[in-house]
Design a protein around this motif. Sequence first.
Motif, short mmCIF file in Angstrom:
data_model
loop_
_atom_site.label_atom_id
_atom_site.label_comp_id
_atom_site.label_asym_id
_atom_site.label_seq_id
_atom_site.Cartn_x
_atom_site.Cartn_y
_atom_site.Cartn_z
N ASP A 9 0.92 -0.97 0.00
CA ASP A 9 0.00 -0.08 0.09
C ASP A 9 0.97 1.19 0.16
OD1 ASP A 9 -2.23 -1.63 0.17
OD2 ASP A 9 -3.20 -0.88 1.81
N PRO A 10 0.22 2.32 -0.71
CA PRO A 10 1.21 3.70 -0.43
C PRO A 10 1.48 4.05 0.72
CG PRO A 10 -0.55 3.77 -2.09
CD PRO A 10 -1.00 2.47 -1.24
N GLY A 11 0.80 3.72 1.89
CA GLY A 11 1.04 4.25 3.17
C GLY A 11 2.18 3.32 3.93
N GLY A 12 2.30 2.10 3.22
CA GLY A 12 3.26 1.34 3.96
C GLY A 12 2.54 0.25 4.67
N LEU B 173 -7.20 3.29 -6.48
CA LEU B 173 -5.88 2.70 -6.42
C LEU B 173 -5.95 1.10 -6.90
CD1 LEU B 173 -4.14 4.72 -3.86
CD2 LEU B 173 -3.98 4.84 -6.25
N THR B 174 -7.07 0.46 -6.04
CA THR B 174 -7.09 -1.05 -6.01
C THR B 174 -7.46 -1.50 -7.39
OG1 THR B 174 -9.30 -0.92 -5.42
CG2 THR B 174 -7.55 -1.18 -3.81
N ALA B 175 -7.88 -0.54 -8.23
CA ALA B 175 -8.51 -0.82 -9.95
C ALA B 175 -7.80 -0.04 -10.75
CB ALA B 175 -10.04 -0.74 -9.67
N ASP B 176 -6.35 0.42 -10.50
CA ASP B 176 -5.78 1.17 -11.48
C ASP B 176 -4.60 0.21 -11.69
OD1 ASP B 176 -3.91 2.95 -12.79
OD2 ASP B 176 -4.18 4.35 -11.57
N LEU B 177 -4.36 -0.45 -12.79
CA LEU B 177 -3.40 -1.34 -12.99
C LEU B 177 -1.81 -0.51 -12.98
CD1 LEU B 177 -2.98 -4.28 -13.70
CD2 LEU B 177 -2.66 -3.86 -15.94
N ASP C 107 3.25 -8.57 -20.47
CA ASP C 107 3.30 -7.67 -21.42
C ASP C 107 2.97 -6.27 -20.84
OD1 ASP C 107 4.00 -9.17 -23.54
OD2 ASP C 107 2.04 -9.48 -24.39
N LEU C 108 1.91 -6.26 -19.59
CA LEU C 108 1.29 -5.00 -19.12
C LEU C 108 2.48 -4.59 -18.16
CD1 LEU C 108 -2.37 -6.17 -18.63
CD2 LEU C 108 -1.43 -4.88 -20.44
N VAL C 109 3.16 -5.51 -17.59
CA VAL C 109 4.13 -5.14 -16.55
C VAL C 109 5.38 -4.30 -17.60
CG1 VAL C 109 5.89 -5.75 -15.07
CG2 VAL C 109 3.67 -6.85 -15.04
N ARG C 110 5.70 -4.99 -18.74
CA ARG C 110 6.33 -4.26 -19.64
C ARG C 110 6.11 -2.86 -20.00
NH1 ARG C 110 10.35 -6.49 -23.03
NH2 ARG C 110 9.74 -8.64 -22.72
N LEU C 111 4.97 -2.76 -20.43
CA LEU C 111 4.43 -1.44 -20.67
C LEU C 111 4.55 -0.49 -19.55
CD1 LEU C 111 1.00 -1.85 -22.68
CD2 LEU C 111 3.11 -1.06 -23.44
N TYR C 112 4.25 -1.01 -18.48
CA TYR C 112 4.39 0.07 -17.24
C TYR C 112 5.99 0.34 -17.18
CZ TYR C 112 5.22 1.44 -12.36
OH TYR C 112 5.96 2.15 -11.27
N ALA D 105 -1.16 1.78 -10.96
CA ALA D 105 -0.97 2.02 -9.56
C ALA D 105 -0.51 0.55 -8.80
CB ALA D 105 -2.22 2.58 -8.73
N VAL D 106 -1.05 -0.39 -9.27
CA VAL D 106 -0.97 -1.84 -8.80
C VAL D 106 0.76 -2.03 -8.87
CG1 VAL D 106 -1.31 -4.15 -8.83
CG2 VAL D 106 -3.00 -2.62 -8.87
N PHE D 107 1.04 -2.00 -10.25
CA PHE D 107 2.52 -2.13 -10.31
C PHE D 107 3.35 -1.32 -9.89
CE2 PHE D 107 1.08 -3.97 -14.94
CZ PHE D 107 0.75 -5.06 -14.24
N ALA D 108 3.11 0.11 -9.55
CA ALA D 108 3.75 1.06 -9.16
C ALA D 108 4.14 0.54 -7.25
CB ALA D 108 3.28 2.43 -9.10
N ALA D 109 3.08 0.20 -6.96
CA ALA D 109 3.34 -0.26 -5.44
C ALA D 109 4.40 -1.33 -5.47
CB ALA D 109 1.82 -0.86 -4.80
#
Length: 930
Positions: free
Chosen positions: A336-339, A507-511, A582-587, A513-517
């Motif tokens: 999570d962004p808050g740690g 955030l939980t439904a933004d791909l 593929d989606l991780v690569r795009l991120y 943001a999920v990869f960024a975490a």
Amino acid sequence: MPTEFGLLGDLQAQVDGRPLDVGHVRQRCVLAALLVDVNQVVQVGQLVDRVWGEHAPTGAHATLYSYVSRLRACLAPADDVQIVRQSGGYLLAADAASVDLHRFHRLAGLARTTPDAGQALRIFEEALGLWRGLPLAPLDTPWANGLRDALQRDRVAVDRDRTDLALRHGQHAALAPYLMACVEEHPLDERLVSQLMLALSRCGLQAEALDQYDRLRRRLADSLGVDPTPELQRLHTDVLKGDTELREPTGSVAAGEATMPRQLPAPPPHFAGRAHELAELTRVLSVRDGAALSVAMCAVGGTGGVGKTSLALRWAHDNLASFPDGQLYVNLRGFDPGGPMTPEVALRGFLDGLRVPPASIPADLDARAALYRSLVAGRRMLILLDNAHGMEQVVPLLPGGPGSVVLITSRVRLGGLITTYGARWLGLDVLDGEEAHELLARRLSRQRADAEAASLREIVRRCGGLPLALSIVAARAVMQPDLPLDAVTEELREEATRLDALNAGDLTADLRAVFAASHHRLAAAPSLLFLLLGLAPGPEIGLAAAARLAGLPPTRTRLLLQTLQDHHLVQQHRPERYRLHDLVRLYAADRAHRDQPADLLAAALRRLVEHYLDTAQRAARVLDPQREPVAAGPAPTDETAGEFAGQPEALAWFAREHQMLLATLEHTVAQGLDRHTWHLAWTLETFLDYQGHWRDWAYTQRLALDAARRLDDPLRQAHAYRSLGLAETQLGLLDDAYDNQRRALALFGELGDEGRQADIARGLGWICHQRGNWAEALDFNQQALKLYQHLDQRPGQALALNNLGWLHVLLGEHRQALAYCAQAVAVHQEIGDAHAEAGAWDSLGFAHHHLGEYAQAVRCYERALDLVRGFHDRFNEADILRHLAETRQATGDPEGARGCLEAALSLLQQLDHPDAPQVRADLDRLGGSP
């Protein structure tokens, strides 16, 4: 009497009251390691770690085997105990109640849940009476020391619980002296001081109770700089007021208050597939009935959005009947962004679920964990630790005794759980096409799914089977029922907008943001490598290429890649081969362009291009030693690259890197690296020809030709025309091939290059042969032979001689053909060109066949096959098999002919070659088509 084992003191084993000698310290450690997990398989690697730690000797596995063998002999008098080898480890089968450690945990759990206070106290006393001294003495390994500390904390927690119950039932006078001694030993234990204060106060010794509080307050201030807990401060106030008689003591749940927690969230409403994974969880988390209740633990790992939580919850709800004592759940918020959540907070939630009064929950992590372990000991519960960040979160939440099942989900590999705690590992991959389609269709109405089936299939493909991506698309479709799915697919088709399309608004439904975490938890070095991998051309990358991309030694790069694997951002699908979803690569590519300087990215990709080019040039030289370099290419930059041991190794490298080389070629075109484009295409020619990848061959040479034109380089243009013409010849595009070869011949004429003119003349001869114009083909090959002889080019002479022999067969001049073909074989053997020699043997066999000399023809064809198969040249192998089939049929061997044609057809079908229908027709005429 049954066999009994003691771990809560000196390690002991006895049968019928008589002690057994179980050997020296290391051997005793093996026994202890098996007893701690009695009736469970302990993997060999775990045993080695428990017995030796980091100092395992060479041959530790063999030594371990000898220890186990000796232990079996030592335990022979015990007919109710057996050590068996199972699935990569050893299992000690025995009654769990025969081991004092397991008996202690079972009794502690029973005491805490017994409503009758007198009986509960007796059970507590029985449990504590099992302790004979320092547990696991005299074992001294990291595992034994860590377990010893944990067990002592458990003993203290049980002792404190017993004291609370005794105080609750009026035993303060008997307890006061004992508690005074304990406080002297543990002066900073606030729970212990509170018990002593309560006992003293109830004995009428308020001054002494207040003095104990004052001493503790000063110690805490001096040692830790903190005040006593609010609970202890309230007790201090009560003592001042003389109001302690009815106060509930600090500690655990009162006997009989234990509850059955039901903390699981609802099951996933739309769940599809995963039948294999659900079955695997059931297999590894099964709990055996009887006295020896097993502790089972499994960690489910995978990239963000792959469906770990959904799988865990689905399995949990499907198996509720297996956990009659309840289920504990916590989202550890590992990314999570808050740690991440601290283990103290997680334990507070568990203790709340177990009905521990807030005032009775210790502040100290170890004390809180010990209380939790005591409460779940001996109970059949499911403990689901969701979204864990690391071992430091998980370990305090693990039960200390048998009975419970632990299911963990995490984006990182929790290797310590496997090596130290015997957890099983289940890696979760994306859904396959059918499962992904089912998941998406379930979220939509059946009518809409059927009406927009084509768009549905494309969405499944563009999302790469990632459940979160599919769910986001479905959510958008449900929230916007008038939005055609084709509008979504349009966004997904473009790489620049694909991640934006996979965002449902939080955030939980933004791909992204999920990869960024996951990404933001990386240190600087693995983070940079991850971003660079997102830019690397091709569907995967090898270790050597990744090292050049990063500009680091391979050993250092391997460690960074391991870190990325541990965070499930990269997958090692084959040894030293890595890929990104593929989606991780795009991120990763998107973040690379946003976060990193353009010159850093360009330099990294330039290193990667030069790695592929350097290595491809080395491999091409081994694959065709007779092929002469053309123009000077970019200077080699990869000084660490080794040479290839032989042609099979070079072929294998090209086969592994085929798709990456094509993608790199396209990258060089996009970046305007024309010299790199041309030379990379040149290095690929022999491999693509041998393997029958003629469309790729033609495509790469068109790119090379465009690059040569931009370079305004007539020599490179001539070579590209020549190579393109050869590829078009193989593809049956004879008119285009003839035109391009004529252009090459003209350019080589202007350059005065007689050797290349000879090569072109030979190539034109082959085109004329394919057209059925054998006389013109003969002329071209005779021109080529004269030029080769003038230049004393032996390889070229051998090829021209072979072609002339073949053409003379077609013209019916068989004896002349034999002479030419025999010369060709001799020259190829002289210069050591085995691949070209195969073609000469094939021509020689063809000549013998047309002379009716079938035995000689068969020998020639078989020799040709032996040679050509060493190069994995599928087209020429198929061609020789067709000739051999004709000879087999002529000798009255239709079965032999059929076998040859079936093998040839299989090869041609692999190549998608236009000759395949003709071979099928030939088989039909023989009466057998596959």
